[in-house]
Write an enzyme that holds these catalytic residues in place. Structure first.
Site, PDB file in Angstrom:
ATOM      1  N   LYS A 288      62.386  20.363  23.366  1.00 27.94           N
ATOM      2  CA  LYS A 288      61.995  19.058  23.941  1.00 27.94           C
ATOM      3  C   LYS A 288      63.050  17.996  23.624  1.00 27.94           C
ATOM      4  CE  LYS A 288      58.049  15.867  23.748  1.00 27.94           C
ATOM      5  NZ  LYS A 288      56.690  15.672  23.244  1.00 27.94           N
TER       6      LYS A 288
ATOM      7  N   SER B  19      53.433  14.648  26.732  1.00 29.46           N
ATOM      8  CA  SER B  19      54.799  14.286  26.999  1.00 29.46           C
ATOM      9  C   SER B  19      55.730  15.501  27.024  1.00 29.46           C
ATOM     10  CB  SER B  19      55.296  13.295  25.940  1.00 29.46           C
ATOM     11  OG  SER B  19      55.312  13.892  24.669  1.00 29.46           O
TER      12      SER B  19
ATOM     13  N   GLY C  98      49.210  12.840  20.264  1.00 26.76           N
ATOM     14  CA  GLY C  98      47.932  12.551  20.906  1.00 26.76           C
ATOM     15  C   GLY C  98      47.752  13.400  22.155  1.00 26.76           C
TER      16      GLY C  98
ATOM     17  N   SER D 167      50.245  15.739  23.408  1.00 23.62           N
ATOM     18  CA  SER D 167      51.478  15.968  24.156  1.00 23.62           C
ATOM     19  C   SER D 167      51.930  17.413  24.316  1.00 23.62           C
ATOM     20  CB  SER D 167      52.621  15.182  23.521  1.00 23.62           C
ATOM     21  OG  SER D 167      52.658  13.919  24.077  1.00 23.62           O
TER      22      SER D 167
HETATM   23  C1  LIG Z   1      43.726  -0.981  28.630  1.00 21.41           C
HETATM   24  C2  LIG Z   1      44.671  -0.947  27.580  1.00 21.41           C
HETATM   25  C3  LIG Z   1      45.808  -0.141  28.017  1.00 21.41           C
HETATM   26  C4  LIG Z   1      46.376   0.479  26.854  1.00 21.41           C
HETATM   27  C5  LIG Z   1      47.290   1.526  27.264  1.00 21.41           C
HETATM   28  C6  LIG Z   1      47.437   2.446  26.171  1.00 21.41           C
HETATM   29  C7  LIG Z   1      47.649   3.813  26.659  1.00 21.41           C
HETATM   30  C8  LIG Z   1      47.835   4.725  25.522  1.00 21.41           C
HETATM   31  C9  LIG Z   1      46.550   5.253  25.048  1.00 21.41           C
HETATM   32  C10 LIG Z   1      46.482   5.800  23.865  1.00 21.41           C
HETATM   33  C11 LIG Z   1      47.708   5.900  23.050  1.00 21.41           C
HETATM   34  C12 LIG Z   1      47.620   6.940  22.086  1.00 21.41           C
HETATM   35  C13 LIG Z   1      48.944   7.542  21.780  1.00 21.41           C
HETATM   36  C14 LIG Z   1      49.016   8.714  22.606  1.00 21.41           C
HETATM   37  C15 LIG Z   1      50.280   9.446  22.503  1.00 21.41           C
HETATM   38  C16 LIG Z   1      50.135  10.452  23.551  1.00 21.41           C
HETATM   39  C17 LIG Z   1      51.264  11.297  23.817  1.00 21.41           C
HETATM   40  C18 LIG Z   1      51.832  12.003  22.623  1.00 21.41           C
HETATM   41  O1  LIG Z   1      51.243  12.820  21.961  1.00 21.41           O
HETATM   42  N1  LIG Z   1      53.069  11.586  22.341  1.00 21.41           N
HETATM   43  C19 LIG Z   1      53.779  11.994  21.193  1.00 21.41           C
HETATM   44  C20 LIG Z   1      54.679  13.147  21.409  1.00 21.41           C
HETATM   45  O2  LIG Z   1      55.248  13.292  22.470  1.00 21.41           O
HETATM   46  O3  LIG Z   1      54.881  13.929  20.478  1.00 21.41           O
END
Ligand SMILES: CCCCCCCC/C=C\CCCCCCCC(=O)NCC(=O)O
Length: 603
Positions: free
Chosen positions: A168, A244, A266, A268
């Site tokens: 990645k 992601s 979260g 991904s």
């Molecule tokens: C209405 C309010 C809008 C807020 C928009 C927020 C959208 C995000 C929602 C929750 C965020 C939580 C974090 C989530 C990460 C998800 C992806 C992940 O795991 N990324 C990390 C990685 O790639 O390792």
């Protein structure tokens, strides 16, 4: 002149100036400040546009280098002319190599039946061909060629001898940027490999490409960014890959990578596995090192990064986990508990008690997903396990708030900074909501509640912390809830649970896949820090589509998801298997039994 005299002189002078002049001067200073800030921002935007263009050209050059280093997509004569041609594999050979299951491929590499360079060329060829339609490569790793040659010349063969692996984009590889699709991180090549890449290389693996991500990594729907563009789903290019680790999901599903590394804070790893129909494992925090990767979101100790494998079958996950859980990794990152892969758990025969559900209190998953859980349940029952219906407590109430408030504790400030002065991809456009003062957001939460309950919950749960004391107290409260959850789990004597990964299959690209809430069934296991594996179990059938018509959505979110699932016949459907922390081997055992049971059923 004495200080007092000077002060009096200034006061006298100022008193002769009218209020209007003072106001004008203040307005002027503020105006200059804003114009200066805007010019700085605008300058950065122009600079970043240039950097993105150059990065894309660089990517094309790298692709050409790899393409010309063997003969696949150019003519044989042309490759000879370039003087870089080493091997010429027929299309049949390429297919036979890239279609091998992981164990068989490793066996043939170790026995010398296959050369590492041939295997590398076969996967490079497949990747470059598929990438034309799917766009999952962020950059090929050109050093792979030399690594494969060294591997073929080596006398000592490591456990991953000659296995090509994809990585990645956010994972550190020496000499390559980890941009997360943000121009601000272009031209900042990593000085050394991250721990996981070092260990994989030492075990004989050959990292051969970095794969695409959504800008900033904070998107679980669409995998797109303004540098490398949009990655598409091999099962249906009009649908999203999930994020992601969407580049990994797409590459593995296309057969262009046998196994790769993703990350998950979260969901991904798991949403791309679900949307692309591939296997994946999100380990517990600290089981696998995150040292040396892009530091985005790694400062929040209540929600930590997990690096994990995504692959073609359960064996591919197992070989990667076994290879990583070795003294090298424990030495390179002394914060990782030195627990090697426990074969005795993975190969255990004890009948298990497994809970199952397709409604976590927030409504039923779509019919195809419900059927997938039922199918997994019956396969595991045939294997001799006891399957019990179980609804995890407080998911849509307490857990929802804990996860989102903790994840958004910095109001995504770090994430927004990453893309400051950069073009923002539509997949992260809604992040800007967090710039609205919380007071207004909480009023909005009340207003939207009757039409969109989930959005209202999101808005409430985005409440910032007013002090460190509040943050510490909240962390303690979340920990206490996690302990209660564990008690509820253990009171049923559960070894594991199976449930949906997402409530839907891959959603159409655009607004729909960008809608918040796609990770509905998976974020729980980030909050709890339970290892979780994804297994593709079935495909959407015509009957599922019929049942979808009868599905009664209870919220705006379900309405959107239902519409997105229309016309999804043939798309893969996965289930999720979760176990208690540090029980990755048990999770993999259940996944393996499920995989075997499903194969048996098909034959
Ligand atoms: C209405 C309010 C809008 C807020 C928009 C927020 C959208 C995000 C929602 C929750 C965020 C939580 C974090 C989530 C990460 C998800 C992806 C992940 O795991 N990324 C990390 C990685 O790639 O390792």
């Amino acid at each position: 002149m004495q200080f007092n005299e000077l002060r009096n002189k200034i006061v006298d002078e100022l008193s002769t100036v009218g209020h209007r002049q003072v106001l004008l001067a203040v307005a002027g200073i503020i105006g200059v400040h804003f114009v200066w800030a805007w010019l700085k921002w605008f300058g950065l935007r122009v600079k970043n546009a240039g950097k993105r263009k150059r990065k894309r050209e660089e990517r094309q050059k790298m692709i050409d280098i790899v393409r010309n280093s063997h003969v696949q997509s150019e003519t044989y004569a042309e490759a000879v002319k370039y003087g870089k041609h080493k091997h010429h594999l027929s299309e049949e050979t390429i297919d036979s190599i890239t279609n091998l299951p992981t164990k068989a491929l490793l066996g043939q590499l170790k026995s010398g039946q296959l050369l590492a360079v041939d295997v590398l060329h076969a996967f490079q060829h497949k990747a470059l061909e598929c990438d034309k339609d799917l766009n999952f490569i962020s950059t090929p790793i050109v050093e792979a060629e030399a690594a494969a040659q060294t591997c073929d010349a080596a006398v000592k063969k490591g456990p991953l001898h000659g296995l090509p692996v994809s990585i990645k984009e956010s994972i550190g590889v020496k000499g390559y940027d980890c941009t997360l699709g943000c121009a601000n991180w272009i031209d900042r090549p990593w000085e050394e490999d991250s721990v996981v890449v070092k260990v994989l290389k030492r075990q004989g693996a050959i990292p051969f490409m970095k794969t695409n991500v959504p800008q900033t990594l904070v998107s679980t729907g669409v995998c797109s960014n303004p540098i490398y563009g949009l990655t598409k789903n091999p099962h249906d290019v009009t649908r999203a890959t999930g994020g992601s680790s969407g580049g990994e999901g797409s590459a593995v599903a296309a057969g262009a990578s046998i196994v790769g590394l993703g990350t998950d804070v979260g969901s991904s790893i798991r949403v791309p596995c679900a949307f692309c129909g591939v296997y994946g494992l999100k380990p517990s925090w600290d089981r696998i090192s995150n040292k040396g990767n892009h530091p985005q979101m790694s400062g929040n100790k209540h929600l930590q990064f997990c690096v994990g494998p995504m692959g073609r079958d359960v064996d591919s996950l197992v070989v990667i986990m076994k290879a990583l859980l070795c003294p090298d990794m424990f030495e390179l990152d002394s914060y990782i508990p030195p627990i090697p892969f426990r074969d005795e758990i993975y190969e255990g025969l004890r009948p298990l008690r497994i809970g199952y559900y397709w409604n976590d209190g927030g409504g039923d998953a779509m019919p195809a997903v419900q059927r997938a859980v039922q199918l997994a349940k019956s396969v595991l029952e045939k294997k001799g396990h006891l399957l019990l219906p179980w609804t995890p407590p407080d998911v849509q109430t307490k857990a929802f708030e804990y996860f989102h408030r903790i994840a958004l504790a910095d109001q995504l400030e770090e994430t927004l900074l990453l893309s400051y002065g950069d073009k923002r991809d539509t997949c992260i456009a809604h992040h800007i909501f967090l710039k609205i003062p919380y007071f207004i957001r909480s009023v909005l939460a009340v207003l939207v509640k009757p039409v969109d309950g989930l959005m209202s919950k999101f808005l409430y749960a985005s409440k910032p912390f007013s002090s460190l004391y509040e943050w510490f107290s909240y962390g303690k409260e979340a920990d206490a809830w996690k302990a209660e959850f564990q008690t509820a789990w253990q009171s049923q004597g559960l070894d594991a649970v199976i449930c949906p990964t997402t409530s839907c299959t891959a959603l159409p690209l655009g607004d729909m896949a960008d809608s918040v809430g796609i990770e509905r069934f998976s974020w729980l296991f980030n909050l709890l820090n339970y290892p979780t594996g994804i297994i593709p179990v079935t495909k959407v059938t015509a009957d599922d589509e019929e049942k979808l018509k009868q599905y009664k959505p209870n919220s705006k979110y379900e309405k959107v998801v239902k519409r997105g699932c229309e016309g999804s016949e043939g798309l893969p459907v996965t289930v999720q298997c979760a176990t208690l922390p540090f029980q990755e081997e048990l999770c993999l055992r259940i996944m393996k039994e499920l995989e075997q049971g499903l194969v048996k059923m098909e034959n």
